[in-house]
Design an enzyme around this catalytic site. Sequence first.
Site, mmCIF file in Angstrom:
data_model
loop_
_atom_site.group_PDB
_atom_site.id
_atom_site.type_symbol
_atom_site.label_atom_id
_atom_site.label_comp_id
_atom_site.label_asym_id
_atom_site.label_seq_id
_atom_site.Cartn_x
_atom_site.Cartn_y
_atom_site.Cartn_z
ATOM 1 N N HIS A 118 -41.259 -37.841 -21.232
ATOM 2 C CA HIS A 118 -41.808 -37.956 -22.594
ATOM 3 C C HIS A 118 -42.258 -36.561 -23.031
ATOM 4 O O HIS A 118 -42.653 -35.737 -22.201
ATOM 5 C CB HIS A 118 -43.006 -38.907 -22.521
ATOM 6 C CG HIS A 118 -43.598 -39.316 -23.820
ATOM 7 N ND1 HIS A 118 -44.442 -38.516 -24.540
ATOM 8 C CD2 HIS A 118 -43.490 -40.466 -24.523
ATOM 9 C CE1 HIS A 118 -44.833 -39.149 -25.637
ATOM 10 N NE2 HIS A 118 -44.264 -40.334 -25.656
ATOM 11 N N ASP A 191 -47.288 -39.511 -14.594
ATOM 12 C CA ASP A 191 -47.577 -40.006 -15.935
ATOM 13 C C ASP A 191 -47.400 -41.529 -15.871
ATOM 14 O O ASP A 191 -46.277 -42.038 -15.882
ATOM 15 C CB ASP A 191 -46.608 -39.349 -16.919
ATOM 16 C CG ASP A 191 -46.662 -39.977 -18.297
ATOM 17 O OD1 ASP A 191 -47.412 -40.943 -18.496
ATOM 18 O OD2 ASP A 191 -45.932 -39.496 -19.183
ATOM 19 N N GLN A 194 -46.496 -45.981 -18.753
ATOM 20 C CA GLN A 194 -45.727 -47.228 -18.764
ATOM 21 C C GLN A 194 -45.909 -48.011 -17.466
ATOM 22 O O GLN A 194 -45.563 -49.199 -17.414
ATOM 23 C CB GLN A 194 -44.230 -46.936 -18.982
ATOM 24 C CG GLN A 194 -43.926 -46.220 -20.281
ATOM 25 C CD GLN A 194 -44.306 -47.045 -21.505
ATOM 26 O OE1 GLN A 194 -44.450 -48.274 -21.452
ATOM 27 N NE2 GLN A 194 -44.490 -46.379 -22.630
ATOM 28 N N LYS A 217 -51.750 -48.784 -24.232
ATOM 29 C CA LYS A 217 -50.529 -49.385 -23.688
ATOM 30 C C LYS A 217 -50.872 -50.481 -22.681
ATOM 31 O O LYS A 217 -50.009 -51.189 -22.192
ATOM 32 C CB LYS A 217 -49.664 -48.329 -23.023
ATOM 33 C CG LYS A 217 -49.347 -47.176 -23.974
ATOM 34 C CD LYS A 217 -48.046 -46.533 -23.709
ATOM 35 C CE LYS A 217 -47.933 -45.245 -24.489
ATOM 36 N NZ LYS A 217 -46.871 -45.278 -25.473
ATOM 37 N N CYS A 354 -39.755 -40.068 -28.284
ATOM 38 C CA CYS A 354 -40.430 -38.862 -27.791
ATOM 39 C C CYS A 354 -39.796 -38.362 -26.495
ATOM 40 O O CYS A 354 -40.498 -37.921 -25.569
ATOM 41 C CB CYS A 354 -41.931 -39.096 -27.580
ATOM 42 S SG CYS A 354 -42.785 -39.503 -29.086
HETATM 43 C C1 LIG Z 1 -44.210 -42.150 -20.525
HETATM 44 C C2 LIG Z 1 -45.207 -41.764 -21.584
HETATM 45 N N1 LIG Z 1 -45.949 -40.659 -21.420
HETATM 46 C C3 LIG Z 1 -46.858 -40.271 -22.320
HETATM 47 C C4 LIG Z 1 -47.058 -40.991 -23.475
HETATM 48 C C5 LIG Z 1 -48.099 -40.538 -24.443
HETATM 49 O O1 LIG Z 1 -49.131 -41.452 -24.505
HETATM 50 P P1 LIG Z 1 -50.275 -41.357 -25.633
HETATM 51 O O2 LIG Z 1 -49.533 -41.168 -26.921
HETATM 52 O O3 LIG Z 1 -50.956 -42.660 -25.544
HETATM 53 O O4 LIG Z 1 -51.129 -40.202 -25.281
HETATM 54 C C6 LIG Z 1 -46.297 -42.138 -23.705
HETATM 55 C C7 LIG Z 1 -46.442 -42.888 -24.973
HETATM 56 O O5 LIG Z 1 -45.465 -43.294 -25.570
HETATM 57 C C8 LIG Z 1 -45.355 -42.546 -22.734
HETATM 58 O O6 LIG Z 1 -44.618 -43.639 -22.897
#
Ligand SMILES: Cc1ncc(COP(=O)(O)O)c(C=O)c1O
Length: 396
Positions: A118, A191, A194, A217, A354
């Site tokens: 991401h 990270d 998910q 999430k 993203c």
């Molecule tokens: C794998 C992953 N990393 C990071 C993020 C970023 O999360 P946040 O926007 O809640 O900070 C997301 C959100 O879509 C994600 O799916």
Amino acid sequence: MNVETRLNSALSLRDQFPAIRGWHYLDSAATAQKPQAVIDAIANAYGRDYATVHRGVYERSAAMTQSFEAARAAAAALIGGNEHELIFTRGATEAINLVAARFANGTRKRVLLSALEHHSNIVPWQLAGYAIDVVPLTDDGRIDLDAAEKMASEDHALISFAHVSNVLGSIVDAKRAAAIAHKVGTKLLLDGCQAAPRLPIDVADIGCDFYVYSGHKLYGPTGIGCLWGRAELLDSMPPYQGGGAMIDQVTFAATTYLDAPSRFEAGTPHIVGAIGLHAAIDWTQAIGLDALHAHEIALVAECRTALRSIPGVTLFGPEDSAGIVSFAVDGVHPHDIGTILDDERVAVRAGHHCAQPLMALLGVPATARASFAAHSDASDIEALVQGLHTVKRIFG
Ligand SMILES: Cc1ncc(COP(=O)(O)O)c(C=O)c1O
């Protein structure tokens, strides 16, 4: 195990989510809908119990401080961590930015990421001045750990991988990734955006060094996220932002700081966000992450089989994806898929998610993505399939 049977509620699991009544919400990977228990916790925190934390001498503030710190303990326990190592952030994005900006591994200025990350796990490293090496994917869309093992070196300050891909749903073998990192004296950040809503997680068992996730999430509110890090690493990191709540002594000549986690939490925190997150964690744990994982794996299998029966549909990612199915329909832009499905009250995400480098690798500008949650069931998949037949009819 049936997810429905685990909750002690008069309402069906689906009915506990007031905002999905009348439609098929298949965008939980972007943000999860909130169960009534979380909505009630937030309403009570503002409407009945509200006060500041850590500073007030009056009873209500002391009670709020207790609730806030109980939320920290729950957020740490969810991933098998210690509450002293759990920092509240605005979300996973801020958590990764914090590590990128403040963690240092000697003079190493390279990081090892994967091709499916991401943007939140790419851009912070660039901003912090790191050069990035990219681990390729296997044919079925997993991070290729054989390649990672060959690539990892003493040049890398850190390895940072998505525990579960937000596009492909693939799950990395986190224990092996940790072993690969430690073999070359580097650290592993996972990270878990998910993964936290979908898998049982134990940072001690995995052996990772940092773990991040977002509250929204995980059926909780936006604006609250978590950074877990090993105590010795957090202790070695200077503060991220300065202000109230993170200091020991302040003079105009010099300031001393509190230990982690307070050192990294400048300013009045998102008190109600933490309390809402606690309610979401309790709700999730009442079902059990093992049951949720089994539920979503079964839905993914059903969904992939159903989508395969529609001519012209391409599926991305592995068969055992965790709760996420990305797909394309020949000759139809994903945004058109999303718009037509919306007319049929089916919400999917259409876009690059993203993850533009991953889109480039897949050779597509975007994908459509259906993602599941505790409340998802066969009716959502049926509606998706019906909607895709409409897409096919319209685009002939
Ligand atoms: C794998 C992953 N990393 C990071 C993020 C970023 O999360 P946040 O926007 O809640 O900070 C997301 C959100 O879509 C994600 O799916």
